[in-house]
Design an enzyme around this catalytic site. Structure first.
Site, PDB file in Angstrom:
ATOM      1  N   PRO A 168      36.799  43.204  43.891  1.00 47.30           N
ATOM      2  CA  PRO A 168      38.063  42.530  44.218  1.00 47.30           C
ATOM      3  C   PRO A 168      38.240  41.256  43.410  1.00 47.30           C
ATOM      4  O   PRO A 168      37.307  40.463  43.267  1.00 47.30           O
ATOM      5  CB  PRO A 168      37.917  42.227  45.708  1.00 47.30           C
ATOM      6  CG  PRO A 168      36.994  43.285  46.212  1.00 47.30           C
ATOM      7  CD  PRO A 168      36.014  43.525  45.097  1.00 47.30           C
ATOM      8  N   CYS A 169      39.465  41.079  42.885  1.00 45.35           N
ATOM      9  CA  CYS A 169      39.682  39.976  41.961  1.00 45.35           C
ATOM     10  C   CYS A 169      40.595  38.898  42.513  1.00 45.35           C
ATOM     11  O   CYS A 169      40.896  37.924  41.832  1.00 45.35           O
ATOM     12  CB  CYS A 169      40.274  40.495  40.654  1.00 45.35           C
ATOM     13  SG  CYS A 169      41.892  41.295  40.866  1.00 45.35           S
TER      14      CYS A 169
END
Length: 434
Positions: A168-169
């Site tokens: 997840p960014c």
């Protein structure tokens, strides 16, 4: 001595033939059924045909070469896997999706349906591996050798060629407050390294937004140090942009790659990107053949339709078209978007003759980005968004037509995905070393 990498294209008997040459100097051929517009050149024609569902034909010698076995963690629907598969097939290697790991059950089923994935693990990645880091940044090392604790995944230790990961960014994104770079989810970046090391994967590819390098906990430097301490001899990184590779979107992603073995002189990310460099393609290149798809009767489904617009949004879209505008004037915006709003692309109309901006998880809503079709008074459809992301029509987002996914699920899978075109470019230098 650097082994050069060359990609060439030709047209033959209804096909577009691609030849990749690297290391041993012997070209490896693959082809796609030609569905491109007339007079579209080589690389552009190949990818346009691929997007339009042209059948891909691989090198007959692939059956004689070792298979590339992969694990995809934080996999979503499998954009990175699709890119890696195309890179493997392009280099004359068979590809096997061994495992996909995510907390999204429906996304895992999409992954399995498209790649025949052997194991789909609905799990938090952190629960699959035991690890602890001593130190941080360039001083980081694992306090003990990471260990796979999941019995299914443990059976694959030492048998995996390629660990793919797109953690997840959101904690790194410039769309978020800078304090989000202290988000605990950023440690999932290190979890990806731990999984790869514990699996003793021959190669690791980790994808994230370019701003991951500004993370306050210095996750990239920590990851590089951990990879080196775990025996990975070749470590490289770089930012790849879809439009610089001939795509129709301006999306950029940062890739960190590593292999246990180094092949002296084999091309790195920068060299591959230079060799694959193409002019940006306009949006029309990606979706022009879909203009009348909503009128094609039995082909119409959730991938080719959009939700009804509210009365207010219909008025805003009409204003854009009536005045031939692509940016909504301040006076027509909602009150919350007036007076110096920092995202002028919101409620914006795309350009037919330019690449699209980054497709987001809000592409079915005009108030969440520049998602309005340039020629039709509506937002883009899921299929059009998938094309912009470089997913071909042969990719099945709808696993069971009788129970189609929600539009929210489609937006998440497509908007969050690694564009396969970027995955192709990022994994090529890795495949060259396997």
């Amino acid at each position: 001595m650097k082994f050069d990498f060359v990609e060439t294209y030709g047209f033959k008997e209804g096909q577009i033939v691609r030849a990749l040459t690297a290391r041993d100097g012997l070209p490896i051929g693959s082809a796609v059924q030609n569905r491109a517009d007339e007079q579209v050149p080589g690389s552009s024609a190949w990818w346009q045909s691929f997007l339009r569902g042209g059948q891909v034909f691989t090198d007959a010698r692939a059956q004689e070469r070792p298979v590339i076995r992969s694990v995809d963690v934080f996999c979503g629907c499998g954009g990175l896997t699709l890119g890696a598969m195309q890179a493997s097939l392009g280099m004359g290697r068979r590809f096997e999706s061994v495992a996909a790991i995510d907390v999204d059950d429906e996304g895992l089923e999409v992954h399995r349906a498209n790649f025949g994935t052997k194991h789909v693990l609905h799990a938090n990645a952190s629960s699959l591996v035991d690890w602890h880091v001593s130190g941080d940044g360039v001083q980081a090392e694992f306090a003990y050798e990471p260990e796979i604790v999941d019995p299914v995944l443990a059976e694959e230790v030492g048998k995996i060629d390629l660990l793919l990961a797109g953690p997840p960014c959101q904690g790194h994104s410039n769309l978020n407050n800078r304090t989000r770079r202290e988000d605990p989810r950023n440690l999932l970046y290190i979890t990806a390294v731990a999984l790869g090391a514990a699996l003793r994967a021959r190669a690791i590819v980790i994808e994230n937004v370019p701003d991951v390098v500004n993370d306050r906990s210095d996750v990239v430097a920590t990851a590089r140090a951990l990879l080196a301490a775990s025996g990975y001899k070749w470590i490289d990184s770089g930012v790849l942009a879809t439009d610089r590779l001939g795509g129709a979107q301006t999306r950029k992603r940062y890739f960190l790659v590593a292999t246990l073995d180094d092949a002296d002189g084999a091309a790195d990310i920068k060299h591959i990107a230079q060799r694959l460099k193409q002019p940006p393609r306009p949006l029309s290149w990606a979706i022009s053949d879909l203009l009348d798809r909503e009128n094609e009767g039995p082909h119409v489904g959730i991938m080719d339709t959009v939700p009804a617009m509210s009365a207010e949004n219909a008025i805003r879209i009409k204003h854009l078209f009536d005045n031939d505008l692509h940016i909504l004037p301040n006076e027509v915006r909602p009150d919350s978007h007036k007076n110096g709003h920092t995202y002028p692309s919101v409620y914006g109309r795309l350009w037919w003759d330019k690449p699209a901006g980054t497709v987001t998880t809000g592409f079915l809503t005009p108030g969440r980005g520049r998602h309005i079709h340039p020629l039709k008074p509506r937002v883009i459809t899921p299929r059009e968004a998938a094309r912009i992301q470089s997913f071909p029509d042969t990719f099945s987002f709808v696993v069971n037509p009788e129970v189609p996914p929600s539009r929210a699920a489609l937006q998440k899978w497509i908007g969050d995905a690694v564009p396969p075109l970027l995955g192709y470019a990022a994994t090529l230098p890795v495949i060259l070393r396997l």
